[in-house]
Design a protein around this motif. Structure first.
Motif, PDB file in Angstrom:
ATOM      1  N   ASP A   1     -19.511 -20.499 -27.324  1.00 25.63           N
ATOM      2  CA  ASP A   1     -18.868 -19.451 -28.123  1.00 25.63           C
ATOM      3  C   ASP A   1     -17.646 -19.962 -28.875  1.00 25.63           C
ATOM      4  O   ASP A   1     -17.086 -19.270 -29.700  1.00 25.63           O
ATOM      5  N   GLY A   2     -17.236 -21.187 -28.576  1.00 26.42           N
ATOM      6  CA  GLY A   2     -16.134 -21.803 -29.309  1.00 26.42           C
ATOM      7  C   GLY A   2     -14.759 -21.407 -28.816  1.00 26.42           C
ATOM      8  O   GLY A   2     -13.756 -21.945 -29.290  1.00 26.42           O
ATOM      9  N   LEU A   3     -14.675 -20.467 -27.876  1.00 24.30           N
ATOM     10  CA  LEU A   3     -13.386 -20.006 -27.387  1.00 24.30           C
ATOM     11  C   LEU A   3     -12.926 -20.898 -26.232  1.00 24.30           C
ATOM     12  O   LEU A   3     -13.535 -20.916 -25.168  1.00 24.30           O
ATOM     13  N   GLN A   4     -11.855 -21.615 -26.459  1.00 29.12           N
ATOM     14  CA  GLN A   4     -11.308 -22.491 -25.436  1.00 29.12           C
ATOM     15  C   GLN A   4     -10.306 -21.740 -24.552  1.00 29.12           C
ATOM     16  O   GLN A   4      -9.699 -20.759 -24.968  1.00 29.12           O
ATOM     17  N   MET A   5     -10.160 -22.252 -23.350  1.00 30.45           N
ATOM     18  CA  MET A   5      -9.069 -21.776 -22.502  1.00 30.45           C
ATOM     19  C   MET A   5      -7.754 -22.320 -23.083  1.00 30.45           C
ATOM     20  O   MET A   5      -7.691 -23.469 -23.505  1.00 30.45           O
ATOM     21  N   SER A   6      -6.729 -21.497 -23.096  1.00 35.53           N
ATOM     22  CA  SER A   6      -5.447 -21.970 -23.600  1.00 35.53           C
ATOM     23  C   SER A   6      -4.726 -22.794 -22.538  1.00 35.53           C
ATOM     24  O   SER A   6      -4.956 -22.606 -21.334  1.00 35.53           O
ATOM     25  N   VAL A   7      -3.871 -23.675 -22.969  1.00 31.79           N
ATOM     26  CA  VAL A   7      -3.090 -24.498 -22.041  1.00 31.79           C
ATOM     27  C   VAL A   7      -2.167 -23.606 -21.203  1.00 31.79           C
ATOM     28  O   VAL A   7      -1.969 -23.847 -20.012  1.00 31.79           O
ATOM     29  N   ASP A   8      -1.630 -22.560 -21.817  1.00 29.19           N
ATOM     30  CA  ASP A   8      -0.766 -21.626 -21.079  1.00 29.19           C
ATOM     31  C   ASP A   8      -1.528 -20.937 -19.956  1.00 29.19           C
ATOM     32  O   ASP A   8      -1.007 -20.766 -18.840  1.00 29.19           O
ATOM     33  N   THR A   9      -2.751 -20.545 -20.239  1.00 28.60           N
ATOM     34  CA  THR A   9      -3.590 -19.908 -19.216  1.00 28.60           C
ATOM     35  C   THR A   9      -3.807 -20.853 -18.049  1.00 28.60           C
ATOM     36  O   THR A   9      -3.740 -20.452 -16.873  1.00 28.60           O
ATOM     37  N   PHE A  10      -4.056 -22.105 -18.368  1.00 26.80           N
ATOM     38  CA  PHE A  10      -4.269 -23.103 -17.318  1.00 26.80           C
ATOM     39  C   PHE A  10      -3.025 -23.256 -16.445  1.00 26.80           C
ATOM     40  O   PHE A  10      -3.109 -23.226 -15.212  1.00 26.80           O
TER      41      PHE A  10
END
Length: 222
Positions: free
Chosen positions: A131-140
């Motif tokens: 889907d092209g939606l990456q996890m954000s670094v902040d979320t990680f």
């Protein structure tokens, strides 16, 4: 003269037999589809990760044949005694990869004639379109900020990653306070860059946001 003629006939027969055997290793879409429906079929996609994320066959494992180090590393997680069903985009890379597998001890390798192009032209479905939606670094960073967290950087299509699943579960059973957090190795590129995870699988244990240890590759125990 008769002996020479007999020898020639025998050799010709052997050559025809070998050629028939080799051609039999490449099958059309219908035969390939029926074969991979068997339980635990080893389906091997030798395209790039980018191509893989445009759609792949059910339960397919992936290794880029053009990246020799990656290819050879991931192949180690396949069972040489079981049939490998292999494909690429149109058949060129899978033919070369199948040749390599046979020359390196794999008992039987079946190629999809025409590759996934032929599969799609036959109107058959693929899965795993990114889907092209990456996890954000902040979320990680928020996910690993507190407590003990085991980060698993992997993917379902990665052979070594799949091989490590029982090892991960055994680790979590022994360390009940540890939470598991997965990073998708085919999609979450920003996170992988931020934590310097360069290969699959990579395992990192965090304690209150601080990295305690990291391991890469296949292990008997974490």
């Amino acid at each position: 003269m008769i002996y020479k003629y007999y020898t020639y006939v025998v050799l010709l027969g052997l050559l025809i037999s070998v050629m028939s055997s080799a051609s039999a290793q490449q099958v059309d879409v219908t035969v390939f589809q029926q074969a991979i429906q068997k339980k635990d079929a080893q389906v091997f996609d030798v395209r790039t990760a980018g191509e893989f994320n445009t759609g792949h066959l059910h339960h397919a494992l992936q290794a880029d044949y053009t990246k020799k180090e990656e290819f050879i590393e991931r192949v180690q997680s396949l069972d040489k005694e079981q049939v490998v069903y292999i494909y690429c985009l149109s058949g060129g890379r899978s033919t070369a990869a199948a040749k390599w597998l046979r020359e390196n001890g794999f008992r039987e390798v079946i190629e999809l004639k025409g590759g996934i192009n032929a599969w799609k032209q036959a109107g058959l479905a693929v899965e795993g379109v990114a889907d092209g939606l990456q996890m954000s670094v902040d979320t990680f960073h928020m996910a690993v900020a507190s407590g003990d967290v085991l980060v698993d950087v992997g993917a379902e299509w990665c052979p070594p990653c799949r091989k490590m699943e029982p090892v991960i579960q055994a680790f979590l059973k022994e360390n009940k306070a540890v939470r598991l957090f997965k990073v998708d190795g085919g999609r979450d590129r920003d996170v992988m860059q931020a934590i310097n995870a360069t290969s699959l699988p990579t395992f990192i244990l965090y304690k209150d946001g601080r990295e305690v240890w990291r391991k890469q590759g296949v292990y008997d125990k974490l």
